[in-house]
Design a protein around this motif. Structure first.
Motif, PDB file in Angstrom:
ATOM      1  N   LEU A   9     105.072  59.357  96.207  1.00  0.00           N
ATOM      2  CA  LEU A   9     105.434  60.437  95.304  1.00  0.00           C
ATOM      3  C   LEU A   9     106.676  61.121  95.845  1.00  0.00           C
ATOM      4  O   LEU A   9     106.712  61.516  97.012  1.00  0.00           O
ATOM      5  CB  LEU A   9     104.283  61.441  95.184  1.00  0.00           C
ATOM      6  N   VAL A  10     107.698  61.240  95.014  1.00  0.00           N
ATOM      7  CA  VAL A  10     108.973  61.812  95.434  1.00  0.00           C
ATOM      8  C   VAL A  10     109.439  62.860  94.438  1.00  0.00           C
ATOM      9  O   VAL A  10     108.974  62.911  93.307  1.00  0.00           O
ATOM     10  CB  VAL A  10     110.075  60.725  95.564  1.00  0.00           C
ATOM     11  N   ALA A  11     110.368  63.684  94.879  1.00  0.00           N
ATOM     12  CA  ALA A  11     111.105  64.590  94.000  1.00  0.00           C
ATOM     13  C   ALA A  11     112.469  63.955  93.809  1.00  0.00           C
ATOM     14  O   ALA A  11     113.110  63.553  94.775  1.00  0.00           O
ATOM     15  CB  ALA A  11     111.236  65.966  94.634  1.00  0.00           C
ATOM     16  N   ARG A  12     112.881  63.846  92.563  1.00  0.00           N
ATOM     17  CA  ARG A  12     114.191  63.256  92.257  1.00  0.00           C
ATOM     18  C   ARG A  12     115.138  64.376  91.855  1.00  0.00           C
ATOM     19  O   ARG A  12     114.925  65.048  90.863  1.00  0.00           O
ATOM     20  CB  ARG A  12     114.057  62.240  91.142  1.00  0.00           C
ATOM     21  N   LEU A  13     116.193  64.548  92.642  1.00  0.00           N
ATOM     22  CA  LEU A  13     117.164  65.606  92.395  1.00  0.00           C
ATOM     23  C   LEU A  13     118.538  65.006  92.159  1.00  0.00           C
ATOM     24  O   LEU A  13     118.917  64.035  92.815  1.00  0.00           O
ATOM     25  CB  LEU A  13     117.240  66.548  93.602  1.00  0.00           C
ATOM     26  N   ARG A  14     119.245  65.597  91.259  1.00  0.00           N
ATOM     27  CA  ARG A  14     120.641  65.217  91.063  1.00  0.00           C
ATOM     28  C   ARG A  14     121.500  66.022  92.013  1.00  0.00           C
ATOM     29  O   ARG A  14     121.302  67.219  92.170  1.00  0.00           O
ATOM     30  CB  ARG A  14     121.084  65.466  89.635  1.00  0.00           C
ATOM     31  N   ALA A  15     122.454  65.371  92.618  1.00  0.00           N
ATOM     32  CA  ALA A  15     123.343  66.038  93.570  1.00  0.00           C
ATOM     33  C   ALA A  15     124.585  66.534  92.839  1.00  0.00           C
ATOM     34  O   ALA A  15     125.511  65.781  92.590  1.00  0.00           O
ATOM     35  CB  ALA A  15     123.725  65.075  94.696  1.00  0.00           C
ATOM     36  N   GLY A  16     124.589  67.811  92.461  1.00  0.00           N
ATOM     37  CA  GLY A  16     125.750  68.413  91.793  1.00  0.00           C
ATOM     38  C   GLY A  16     126.063  67.737  90.480  1.00  0.00           C
ATOM     39  O   GLY A  16     125.215  67.562  89.628  1.00  0.00           O
ATOM     40  N   GLU A  17     127.296  67.333  90.327  1.00  0.00           N
ATOM     41  CA  GLU A  17     127.747  66.673  89.108  1.00  0.00           C
ATOM     42  C   GLU A  17     127.567  65.159  89.165  1.00  0.00           C
ATOM     43  O   GLU A  17     127.855  64.462  88.216  1.00  0.00           O
ATOM     44  CB  GLU A  17     129.230  67.007  88.863  1.00  0.00           C
ATOM     45  N   ASN A  68     116.339  60.868  96.143  1.00  0.00           N
ATOM     46  CA  ASN A  68     114.886  60.916  96.233  1.00  0.00           C
ATOM     47  C   ASN A  68     114.453  61.580  97.534  1.00  0.00           C
ATOM     48  O   ASN A  68     114.908  61.199  98.612  1.00  0.00           O
ATOM     49  CB  ASN A  68     114.299  59.507  96.165  1.00  0.00           C
ATOM     50  N   TYR A  69     113.577  62.559  97.417  1.00  0.00           N
ATOM     51  CA  TYR A  69     113.036  63.275  98.566  1.00  0.00           C
ATOM     52  C   TYR A  69     111.534  63.000  98.644  1.00  0.00           C
ATOM     53  O   TYR A  69     110.799  63.260  97.689  1.00  0.00           O
ATOM     54  CB  TYR A  69     113.279  64.783  98.425  1.00  0.00           C
ATOM     55  N   LEU A  70     111.097  62.480  99.759  1.00  0.00           N
ATOM     56  CA  LEU A  70     109.694  62.174  99.981  1.00  0.00           C
ATOM     57  C   LEU A  70     108.902  63.471 100.100  1.00  0.00           C
ATOM     58  O   LEU A  70     109.232  64.341 100.909  1.00  0.00           O
ATOM     59  CB  LEU A  70     109.552  61.352 101.266  1.00  0.00           C
ATOM     60  N   LEU A  71     107.854  63.617  99.294  1.00  0.00           N
ATOM     61  CA  LEU A  71     107.040  64.831  99.327  1.00  0.00           C
ATOM     62  C   LEU A  71     105.984  64.740 100.421  1.00  0.00           C
ATOM     63  O   LEU A  71     105.237  63.764 100.489  1.00  0.00           O
ATOM     64  CB  LEU A  71     106.365  65.071  97.978  1.00  0.00           C
ATOM     65  N   LEU A  72     105.954  65.759 101.277  1.00  0.00           N
ATOM     66  CA  LEU A  72     105.007  65.840 102.384  1.00  0.00           C
ATOM     67  C   LEU A  72     104.098  67.042 102.188  1.00  0.00           C
ATOM     68  O   LEU A  72     104.541  68.099 101.756  1.00  0.00           O
ATOM     69  CB  LEU A  72     105.736  66.038 103.718  1.00  0.00           C
ATOM     70  N   PHE A  73     102.846  66.865 102.572  1.00  0.00           N
ATOM     71  CA  PHE A  73     101.862  67.941 102.499  1.00  0.00           C
ATOM     72  C   PHE A  73     101.336  68.191 103.899  1.00  0.00           C
ATOM     73  O   PHE A  73     101.190  67.265 104.698  1.00  0.00           O
ATOM     74  CB  PHE A  73     100.723  67.549 101.556  1.00  0.00           C
ATOM     75  N   TRP A  98     112.606  52.995 102.730  1.00  0.00           N
ATOM     76  CA  TRP A  98     112.586  53.276 101.301  1.00  0.00           C
ATOM     77  C   TRP A  98     113.873  53.918 100.797  1.00  0.00           C
ATOM     78  O   TRP A  98     114.044  54.125  99.602  1.00  0.00           O
ATOM     79  CB  TRP A  98     111.397  54.174 100.971  1.00  0.00           C
ATOM     80  N   GLY A  99     114.788  54.281 101.685  1.00  0.00           N
ATOM     81  CA  GLY A  99     116.072  54.839 101.288  1.00  0.00           C
ATOM     82  C   GLY A  99     116.003  56.254 100.742  1.00  0.00           C
ATOM     83  O   GLY A  99     116.773  56.615  99.850  1.00  0.00           O
ATOM     84  N   PHE A 100     115.102  57.073 101.276  1.00  0.00           N
ATOM     85  CA  PHE A 100     115.002  58.452 100.818  1.00  0.00           C
ATOM     86  C   PHE A 100     116.139  59.286 101.390  1.00  0.00           C
ATOM     87  O   PHE A 100     116.576  59.083 102.510  1.00  0.00           O
ATOM     88  CB  PHE A 100     113.664  59.074 101.244  1.00  0.00           C
ATOM     89  N   LYS A 101     116.594  60.243 100.614  1.00  0.00           N
ATOM     90  CA  LYS A 101     117.671  61.144 101.022  1.00  0.00           C
ATOM     91  C   LYS A 101     117.172  62.203 102.003  1.00  0.00           C
ATOM     92  O   LYS A 101     117.895  62.652 102.870  1.00  0.00           O
ATOM     93  CB  LYS A 101     118.261  61.809  99.777  1.00  0.00           C
ATOM     94  N   GLY A 102     115.911  62.598 101.853  1.00  0.00           N
ATOM     95  CA  GLY A 102     115.355  63.633 102.709  1.00  0.00           C
ATOM     96  C   GLY A 102     113.877  63.830 102.449  1.00  0.00           C
ATOM     97  O   GLY A 102     113.225  63.008 101.823  1.00  0.00           O
ATOM     98  N   PHE A 143     113.292  71.625 100.863  1.00  0.00           N
ATOM     99  CA  PHE A 143     113.960  70.333 100.964  1.00  0.00           C
ATOM    100  C   PHE A 143     114.759  70.243 102.252  1.00  0.00           C
ATOM    101  O   PHE A 143     115.495  71.160 102.604  1.00  0.00           O
ATOM    102  CB  PHE A 143     114.880  70.092  99.761  1.00  0.00           C
ATOM    103  N   LEU A 144     114.581  69.144 102.959  1.00  0.00           N
ATOM    104  CA  LEU A 144     115.289  68.873 104.203  1.00  0.00           C
ATOM    105  C   LEU A 144     116.042  67.564 104.039  1.00  0.00           C
ATOM    106  O   LEU A 144     115.447  66.541 103.688  1.00  0.00           O
ATOM    107  CB  LEU A 144     114.302  68.766 105.377  1.00  0.00           C
TER     108      LEU A 144
END
Length: 97
Positions: A18-26, A32-37, A75-79, A93-94
């Motif tokens: 499960l990830v959060a998908r964020l657009r970087a600016g324009e 993709n950011y891996l969600l940690l609990f 998996w190539g996650f951004k953070g 987000f880190l």
């Protein structure tokens, strides 16, 4: 953070995390950011609150912090997205460098 155990939500169907998908600016590309609990019950609360109809398609797995780097690279996650409150998601987000 390195001596902790974290909890991830993973699909039982295709094995994706499960990830959060964020657009970087324009930029049209997503990051993709891996969600940690912090706790197993936080991950379950998140599923029951936000995916009650499909929660049986996911599982919660524990992972030591020492393995996070290899998962990030594989998996190539951004953070990372550290979920602070699973009911009303507050996510810190880190960026992984």
């Amino acid at each position: 953070m390195l001596s902790q155990t974290h909890y991830l939500i993973r699909s039982r169907i295709d094995g994706q995390y499960l990830v959060a998908r964020l657009r970087a600016g324009e930029s049209p590309t997503e990051a993709n950011y891996l969600l940690l609990f912090k706790e197993h019950y936080d991950a379950l609360s998140y599923l029951n609150t936000h995916a009650a109809g499909v929660s049986d398609r996911f599982s919660v797995e524990s992972i030591p912090a020492t393995q996070l780097k290899s998962i990030m690279q594989r998996w190539g996650f951004k953070g990372l997205g550290l979920v602070q409150d699973p009911l009303e998601p507050q996510i810190q987000f880190l960026v992984y460098e």
